[in-house]
Design an enzyme around this catalytic site. Structure first.
Site, PDB file in Angstrom:
ATOM      1  N   LYS A 107       0.824  -1.208   0.000  1.00  0.00           N
ATOM      2  CA  LYS A 107       0.000   0.000   0.000  1.00  0.00           C
ATOM      3  C   LYS A 107       0.866   1.270   0.000  1.00  0.00           C
ATOM      4  O   LYS A 107       0.633   2.213  -0.765  1.00  0.00           O
ATOM      5  CB  LYS A 107      -0.934  -0.011   1.212  1.00  0.00           C
ATOM      6  CG  LYS A 107      -1.566   1.313   1.544  1.00  0.00           C
ATOM      7  CD  LYS A 107      -2.489   1.814   0.440  1.00  0.00           C
ATOM      8  CE  LYS A 107      -2.703   3.301   0.559  1.00  0.00           C
ATOM      9  NZ  LYS A 107      -4.062   3.707   0.466  1.00  0.00           N
ATOM     10  N   CYS A 112      -2.809  11.210   1.833  1.00  0.00           N
ATOM     11  CA  CYS A 112      -2.289   9.882   1.484  1.00  0.00           C
ATOM     12  C   CYS A 112      -0.950   9.992   0.779  1.00  0.00           C
ATOM     13  O   CYS A 112       0.088   9.628   1.317  1.00  0.00           O
ATOM     14  CB  CYS A 112      -3.272   9.159   0.579  1.00  0.00           C
ATOM     15  SG  CYS A 112      -4.922   9.152   1.258  1.00  0.00           S
TER      16      CYS A 112
HETATM   17  N1  SAJ Z   1      -1.746  15.042  -8.672  1.00  0.00           N
HETATM   18  C1  SAJ Z   1      -0.953  15.767  -9.538  1.00  0.00           C
HETATM   19  N2  SAJ Z   1      -0.726  15.251 -10.790  1.00  0.00           N
HETATM   20  C2  SAJ Z   1      -1.273  14.061 -11.198  1.00  0.00           C
HETATM   21  C3  SAJ Z   1      -2.084  13.327 -10.293  1.00  0.00           C
HETATM   22  C4  SAJ Z   1      -2.293  13.849  -9.034  1.00  0.00           C
HETATM   23  O1  SAJ Z   1      -0.439  16.844  -9.214  1.00  0.00           O
HETATM   24  O2  SAJ Z   1      -1.045  13.678 -12.334  1.00  0.00           O
HETATM   25  C5  SAJ Z   1      -1.975  15.562  -7.299  1.00  0.00           C
HETATM   26  C6  SAJ Z   1      -3.450  15.842  -7.002  1.00  0.00           C
HETATM   27  O3  SAJ Z   1      -3.832  17.102  -7.461  1.00  0.00           O
HETATM   28  C7  SAJ Z   1      -3.454  15.734  -5.497  1.00  0.00           C
HETATM   29  C8  SAJ Z   1      -2.427  14.636  -5.209  1.00  0.00           C
HETATM   30  O4  SAJ Z   1      -1.620  14.567  -6.383  1.00  0.00           O
HETATM   31  O5  SAJ Z   1      -3.016  16.933  -4.871  1.00  0.00           O
HETATM   32  C9  SAJ Z   1      -3.005  13.269  -4.925  1.00  0.00           C
HETATM   33  O6  SAJ Z   1      -4.143  13.013  -5.745  1.00  0.00           O
HETATM   34  P1  SAJ Z   1      -4.477  11.589  -6.376  1.00  0.00           P
HETATM   35  O7  SAJ Z   1      -5.750  11.749  -7.104  1.00  0.00           O
HETATM   36  O8  SAJ Z   1      -3.338  11.076  -7.150  1.00  0.00           O
HETATM   37  O9  SAJ Z   1      -4.600  10.624  -5.145  1.00  0.00           O
HETATM   38  P2  SAJ Z   1      -5.422  10.649  -3.752  1.00  0.00           P
HETATM   39  O10 SAJ Z   1      -4.503  11.176  -2.693  1.00  0.00           O
HETATM   40  O11 SAJ Z   1      -6.741  11.278  -3.900  1.00  0.00           O
HETATM   41  O12 SAJ Z   1      -5.654   9.065  -3.549  1.00  0.00           O
HETATM   42  C10 SAJ Z   1      -4.540   8.207  -3.482  1.00  0.00           C
HETATM   43  C11 SAJ Z   1      -4.804   7.022  -4.449  1.00  0.00           C
HETATM   44  N3  SAJ Z   1      -3.586   6.250  -4.614  1.00  0.00           N
HETATM   45  C12 SAJ Z   1      -3.112   5.921  -5.846  1.00  0.00           C
HETATM   46  O13 SAJ Z   1      -3.638   6.297  -6.883  1.00  0.00           O
HETATM   47  C13 SAJ Z   1      -1.893   5.077  -5.898  1.00  0.00           C
HETATM   48  C14 SAJ Z   1      -5.908   6.152  -3.898  1.00  0.00           C
HETATM   49  O14 SAJ Z   1      -6.089   4.994  -4.683  1.00  0.00           O
HETATM   50  C15 SAJ Z   1      -5.590   5.747  -2.446  1.00  0.00           C
HETATM   51  O15 SAJ Z   1      -6.610   4.949  -1.880  1.00  0.00           O
HETATM   52  C16 SAJ Z   1      -5.479   7.010  -1.635  1.00  0.00           C
HETATM   53  O16 SAJ Z   1      -4.377   7.766  -2.160  1.00  0.00           O
HETATM   54  C17 SAJ Z   1      -5.224   6.635  -0.191  1.00  0.00           C
HETATM   55  O17 SAJ Z   1      -6.184   6.733   0.595  1.00  0.00           O
HETATM   56  O18 SAJ Z   1      -4.123   6.186   0.138  1.00  0.00           O
END
Ligand code: SAJ
Length: 403
Positions: A208, A262
């Site tokens: 994870k 996360c």
């Molecule tokens: N972000 C970027 N560029 C991207 C993708 C995301 O800048 O290309 C930023 C987003 O704006 C945000 C952060 O990253 O600030 C995180 O966003 P996210 O959508 O990537 O992820 P979370 O934090 O909403 O959810 C993550 C997910 N993990 C993965 O995709 C590996 C989710 O599946 C997990 O369950 C969650 O963390 C968790 O609870 O751990």
């Protein structure tokens, strides 16, 4: 097979993971008792309402509470399966704060009976399931591994898609022993459509953390490219789009930084456990954590061109189409602009009705009145914005949304 009708589930922590899980189980025929430390959260849920924004969660909670299958309270109750879904933030110098897990385990310990299964869903440093959850239960007198079963099944759902992903995602189940793994696999198979994969607790824990570190490292790569492109006078989004046309290249999107509870947190658990080895993971965290200050510097430079600039900020949430401000780079940036008094600040966040620090305006007003328009979150409301309609403003688009 698990007989849902006769099974009672106690879910501890009714936040972004616990509440969707509890209400999903409630609508699948389980009897669910949800536990939260906040009275207002308990009251809201018992009225069939929700305290967080997540698509369709309101319908699910209403239905689960309405059918009598979901009730919330401040105290745990006896159950067949206990699910711990409490936060695991960090404290001090990025050390994991396991106090919520310790507290939740201590609270359920008096209610656990022989035959029960205890599942830790909270994202946890390696060893937590064995050394904290199983140990606290054993210290409380339970015959852990004999007639009380303990497993880790990390939540992996994406905010904004939680209800779909709760059912569709593959799950990793790692017990403290084989019997625990088997019991937990059987439980998840009763409501998950994805595959349920079994391993041990430590591997599940690191898997994870690795998922989120993988994403953090890849976003850091994109954010570093955005700095390089800015210095070279190249449009980073166009460049990435072109590079991604290679069959084996899939670069993520740069942004104002990485937020949420996360991805910006979990990689530190790996660094804390293996500081000598986890260099790339630490560096990615640093790159992503520095990005908001880089954005503020862009605003400073633009503000210097005005006498009294009106700075319009679009979005405060940590990512698109959520109301969650935890660890949000957008919030950090807006606070910094205010603290430095770089101009008159006007802010829009369409997913929340009010904010303690900032008076929120409609995004149309923000767009119409800004000299400098800072797009921080790619909320759906902002998708129609066109550069040709924004010729009068200095545009700082941290998400590459405005074409
Ligand atoms: N972000 C970027 N560029 C991207 C993708 C995301 O800048 O290309 C930023 C987003 O704006 C945000 C952060 O990253 O600030 C995180 O966003 P996210 O959508 O990537 O992820 P979370 O934090 O909403 O959810 C993550 C997910 N993990 C993965 O995709 C590996 C989710 O599946 C997990 O369950 C969650 O963390 C968790 O609870 O751990």
């Amino acid at each position: 097979m698990v007989n849902r009708v006769n099974q009672k589930i106690c879910v501890v922590g009714l936040g972004y993971i616990g509440l969707p899980t509890a209400s999903l189980l409630g609508t699948k025929g389980f009897t669910v008792h949800g536990v939260d430390v906040t009275q207002s959260v308990v009251d809201t849920i018992n009225q069939g309402q929700i305290h967080i924004v997540e698509p369709d969660l309101d319908i699910l909670v209403k239905s689960a509470v309405g059918s009598g299958n979901l009730r919330a309270g401040l105290e745990p109750e006896e159950a067949d399966v206990f699910i711990l879904a409490v936060p695991t933030p960090f404290k001090g110098e990025h050390q994991p704060d396991l106090s919520y897990i310790e507290d939740a385990t201590n609270r359920i310990a008096p209610y656990v009976k022989p035959g029960n299964l205890v599942i830790l869903e909270s994202t946890s440093p390696v060893g937590t399931t064995d050394n904290i959850v199983a140990k606290i239960l054993a210290d409380a007198g339970h015959k852990v591994g004999e007639d009380v079963f303990v497993a880790h099944c990390p939540e992996r759902v994406l905010p904004g898609r939680i209800l779909t992903e709760l059912v569709e995602n593959d799950r990793i189940v790692g017990g403290i022993d084989e019997k625990s793994t088997a019991k937990a696999v059987e439980f998840y198979l009763s409501f998950v459509r994805g595959e349920v994969l079994s391993t041990n607790a430590r591997t599940a824990e690191l898997a994870k953390l690795t998922e989120n570190a993988f994403r953090d490292v890849n976003i850091a790569f994109a954010n570093e490219l955005s700095l390089i492109c800015d210095q070279q006078g190249i449009n980073v989004w166009e460049m990435i789009q072109l590079a991604n046309r290679h069959p084996r290249v899939d670069i993520l999107q740069p942004g104002p930084g990485v937020g949420g509870h996360c991805i910006a947190v979990d990689p530190w658990f790996i660094v804390a456990a293996a500081p000598q080895q986890a260099n790339l993971i630490r560096m990615a965290r640093t790159v992503n954590d520095n990005k908001p200050d880089w954005v503020v510097e862009k605003v400073r430079a633009s503000a210097r061109k005005f006498k009294h600039p009106v700075i319009g900020c679009l979005g405060l949430a940590f990512k698109a189409d959520v109301d969650d401000l935890r660890g949000s780079p957008a919030l950090h940036i807006v606070r910094q602009i205010q603290q430095e008094q770089l101009g008159e600040l006007i802010v829009a966040e369409p997913n929340i009705s009010s904010h303690d620090e900032f008076e929120l305006q409609s995004y149309q007003d923000v767009i119409n009145n800004a000299d400098i328009l800072l797009l921080l979150v790619d909320h759906k409301q902002f998708h129609g914005l066109k550069a040709s309609d924004l010729k009068e403003v200095v545009l700082i688009d941290t998400r590459g949304l405005i074409k």
